[in-house]
Write an enzyme that holds these catalytic residues in place. Structure first.
Site, PDB file in Angstrom:
ATOM      1  CB  CYS A   1      -1.916  -1.296  -3.773  1.00  0.00           C
ATOM      2  SG  CYS A   1      -2.722  -2.346  -2.530  1.00  0.00           S
TER       3      CYS A   1
ATOM      4  CE  LYS B   1       2.757  -1.143 -10.039  1.00  0.00           C
ATOM      5  NZ  LYS B   1       1.668  -1.117 -11.022  1.00  0.00           N
TER       6      LYS B   1
ATOM      7  CB  ALA C   1      -6.821 -14.564 -10.265  1.00  0.00           C
TER       8      ALA C   1
ATOM      9  CE1 TYR D   1      -6.696  12.264  11.950  1.00  0.00           C
ATOM     10  CE2 TYR D   1      -4.618  11.141  12.347  1.00  0.00           C
ATOM     11  CZ  TYR D   1      -5.855  11.187  11.726  1.00  0.00           C
ATOM     12  OH  TYR D   1      -6.261  10.175  10.899  1.00  0.00           O
TER      13      TYR D   1
ATOM     14  N   GLY E   1       3.186  -0.628   9.765  1.00  0.00           N
ATOM     15  CA  GLY E   1       1.734  -0.598   9.753  1.00  0.00           C
ATOM     16  C   GLY E   1       1.239  -1.584   8.720  1.00  0.00           C
ATOM     17  NE  ARG E   2       0.988   1.661   4.206  1.00  0.00           N
ATOM     18  CZ  ARG E   2       1.481   2.432   3.265  1.00  0.00           C
ATOM     19  NH1 ARG E   2       0.771   2.664   2.179  1.00  0.00           N
ATOM     20  NH2 ARG E   2       2.673   2.979   3.391  1.00  0.00           N
TER      21      ARG E   2
ATOM     22  NE  ARG F   1       3.157   7.121  14.468  1.00  0.00           N
ATOM     23  CZ  ARG F   1       2.690   6.503  13.399  1.00  0.00           C
ATOM     24  NH1 ARG F   1       1.418   6.229  13.295  1.00  0.00           N
ATOM     25  NH2 ARG F   1       3.508   6.120  12.437  1.00  0.00           N
TER      26      ARG F   1
END
Ligand SMILES: Cc1cc2nc3c(=O)[nH]c(=O)nc-3n(C[C@H](O)[C@H](O)[C@H](O)COP(=O)(O)O)c2cc1C
Ligand code: SF4
Length: 658
Positions: A358, A443, A406, A174, A331-332, A222
């Protein structure tokens, strides 16, 4: 007290005591963040309250604009300096978070520079992934205006009750980052040239804010410690041929920022040009940041928060105990599980719903599609007030058929709503194809997600019947009010001569030891590419054959940018050959005959062939079971093969609506 006790200890940033070592690092969450007048929405305030209640000691929300003079982006978004409604709502956000003992810092942005078209930077540079466009260079007067707006923004944040501010950002490439790096900053005035000149803006910011808000008002930066770029839009996987910020320079910057008066550093890596370091996908190992952060920590006394794949609490606690970092930035993982800190501090780590790296529900929606940010594994995330769990409607019996991801989500959501749930699974285990999806070494978080679902179903007393493939009469006996079909997919085996000589993708994942040294993977979708990567990691000679003109292109918009960029670079690094616009004609004893779009044919010799040509929905039971006269829904792959996110979101939405 448990083995994560070090993470539960308070620490100080300037004069502010932070109750523990867990920080929510900034994430711009998109449309649901603001109300119509540009103030924080109820949804956003509730989102952060949930994270404060979940035990985070420090919250730093996503970047807030300050510049209302120069930069059109900042002028367009809600602006902390001129939007009084933003200020009112910010006070409410701060008070709400404080009620839980959590501290909150305001991240203020000075601008985004060449990362987006039309925005100014220190010098003319090609716009990210738009090399024909150039970011205009700021004049000295414009730089001064931007600095003044940032200082004013800090004063506004202080007046709103924030405990401190963080400068956005010498990271992700940035505007401030562009000033800091000789690669982007070609100025010949006092803002360019030597490192101290390139840091002049950063220095003026902290000095100006301390003068205006007092030395006891914390100001942080940051800071990307290493950029991993070798050109515009080109990453370096190994970090060699760095043209941006080397780690040595990153550490020197950390030292200089402390000397200028910065009170903490919030460190990470990467830029837009190297997105798989900035927003690292699952292929980048957990904790890769720790050795880099430790180098910065070794030269400063101020606290260092390290973010980016820091979800592994065992690595994190060691890093804090060893004094390599002061706190972990999540964060995620804070999207995936708002209660992460409380679960770690209680020693109940098995209850954490893991982020699987992901980038589908978060990064992609924020940067690529512009949809409100959420999370693949937590469909409520960041839209809790819009998509929250609804109370059940009376006493209902729900039968779920299929124990893949699912089916498990449908069962879990139904049970959470108070319904009685029975889940039938024809195999002897839960997880469906997620078992294979979680088998590659890179994974393991998917395997953890599977384990998390199993535990949840146990806790919720879902009646799970393994090795049960129910017939219509068995279902009738259950007397269900609702039936949810999550019957998943079967492997797609197109009619290609000799394809029987190939191992299926699922078998290749289950028994990699069966594959020889030269492997051809037919199909360059996500599954094929990950098998190719796994085989290359085992030292094999691997070729991927893909009929489309690009790998990982199928399935909506394809894979999120950082994930794909990393796979492409890993392939290059490990010598995986990729043949696109090439389709398989057949396999015989001599090899695999392939044909390019121009009609050229080639025989490829190999020891093993893997068929990764996709999946197709399993036979449809909905029609067959219509005569039961019950509400029947299909979820997940039963409606078309897709990602884990599609499976979970589908199932959640259906089960939350019955
Ligand atoms: C959707 C999204 C939005 C982000 N927005 C910001 C932001 O506003 N400011 C910032 O400094 N970093 C931002 N980041 C970067 C994160 O703070 C963090 O560095 C990154 O997600 C990697 O850390 P993690 O593995 O804990 O998620 C964003 C990341 C994501 C995924
Ligand atoms: S969408 Fe994927 S990467 Fe993003 S927070 Fe959720 S699990 Fe993690």
């Amino acid at each position: 007290m448990n083995k994560y006790d070090a993470l539960a200890q308070p620490y100080r940033i300037c004069n502010v005591e932070i109750p523990n070592r867990f920080a929510v690092i900034p994430m711009t969450l998109g449309a649901l963040t603001y109300d119509e007048e540009g103030g924080f929405s109820d949804n956003l305030i509730n989102y952060f309250e949930l994270r404060a209640r979940g035990g985070f000691g420090l919250i730093i929300p996503g970047a807030a604009a300050t510049d209302y003079h120069v930069d059109p982006y900042s002028a367009l978004g809600p602006n902390v300096n001129i939007n009084t409604h933003w200020q009112e709502r910010a006070k409410l956000l701060v008070d709400t978070v404080h009620k839980h003992g959590t501290k909150i810092f305001c991240q203020l942005t000075m601008g985004l520079g060449r990362n987006y078209p039309g925005l100014p930077g220190p010098s003319e540079n090609p716009v990210w992934r738009n090399p024909d466009q150039k970011s205009p260079a700021l004049t000295k007067e414009q730089i001064e205006l931007k600095i003044a707006d940032m200082i004013e923004g800090a004063a506004v944040a202080k007046a709103c009750g924030y405990d401190g501010v963080e400068m956005h950002a010498m990271h992700w490439g940035y505007l401030l980052d562009q000033f800091g790096m000789a690669f982007y900053n070609h100025r010949e005035d006092e803002y360019g040239g030597s490192l101290e000149n390139r840091l002049r803006v950063a220095r003026k910011l902290v000095e100006g804010i301390h003068e205006r808000c007092g030395d006891d008002f914390p100001v942080g930066m940051r800071l990307g410690l290493k950029t991993y770029i070798k050109d515009y839009d080109k990453a370096t996987l190994t970090g060699e041929e760095e043209v941006g910020r080397t780690l040595e320079e990153g550490v020197e910057i950390a030292r200089l920022l402390e000397s200028y008066g910065y009170d903490f550093l919030d460190v990470d890596t990467g830029t837009y040009d190297s997105f798989y370091y900035a927003c690292p996908p699952m292929y980048n190992p957990q904790g890769f940041m720790i050795p880099l952060a430790a180098k910065a920590k070794a030269v400063v006394k101020i606290p260092v928060i390290a973010g980016g794949r820091m979800q592994d609490y065992d690595l994190a606690v060691k890093a804090v105990e060893n004094g390599e970092i002061d706190a972990i930035g999540l964060g995620r993982p804070s999207l995936a599980d708002p209660d992460y800190p409380n679960k770690v501090m209680a020693g109940e780590t098995e209850k954490i719903r893991p982020c699987i790296g992901c980038n589908m529900g978060c990064f992609r929606r924020c940067v690529e599609t512009g949809e409100p940010v959420s999370c693949a594994v937590n469909p409520q995330a960041a839209r809790e007030l819009v998509m929250g769990l609804k109370p059940g409607e009376g006493d209902k019996k729900v039968v779920v058929v299929g124990g893949g991801i699912a089916g498990m989500e449908a069962a879990r959501t139904s049970a959470l709503r108070g319904y009685r749930v029975t889940l039938f699974e024809k195999s002897d285990h839960l997880g469906g194809h997620v078992v294979e999806a979680g088998a590659h070494s890179f994974k393991s978080e998917i395997a953890k997600l599977n384990a998390w679902y199993k535990r949840e179903l146990e806790d919720l007393h879902v009646d799970v019947r393994l090795e049960h493939e129910p017939c219509i009469n068995c279902i009738r006996k259950q007397e269900p009010d609702v039936i949810i079909l999550a019957t998943g997919t079967n492997i797609s085996q197109p009619d290609i001569p000799g394809l029987y000589r190939a191992v299926s993708s699922l078998d290749a994942i289950r028994h990699p030891e069966q594959l020889g040294n030269r492997v051809i993977v037919i199909g360059g979708g996500l599954v094929g590419c990950e098998i190719a990567l796994d085989e290359a990691n085992r030292g094999k000679d691997v070729t991927v054959v893909e009929a489309l003109d690009d790998i990982m292109a199928a399935g909506g918009a394809g894979a999120p940018y950082p994930n794909k960029q990393m796979i492409v670079d890993l392939f290059e690094n490990k010598g995986v050959k990729v043949m696109t616009s090439t389709k398989l004609v057949g396999i015989n004893r001599e090899g695999a005959l392939v044909e390019k779009t121009d009609g050229d044919k080639e025989l490829l010799e190999a020891d093993s062939y893997v068929s990764a040509l996709g999946f197709r929905p399993a036979p449809n039971l909905k029609e067959e079971w219509k005569e039961l006269g019950k509400s029947i829904y299909e979820v997940g792959d039963a409606t078309g093969a897709g990602t884990i996110m599609k499976a979970i979101w589908d199932a959640y939405e259906i089960a939350n609506g019955i």
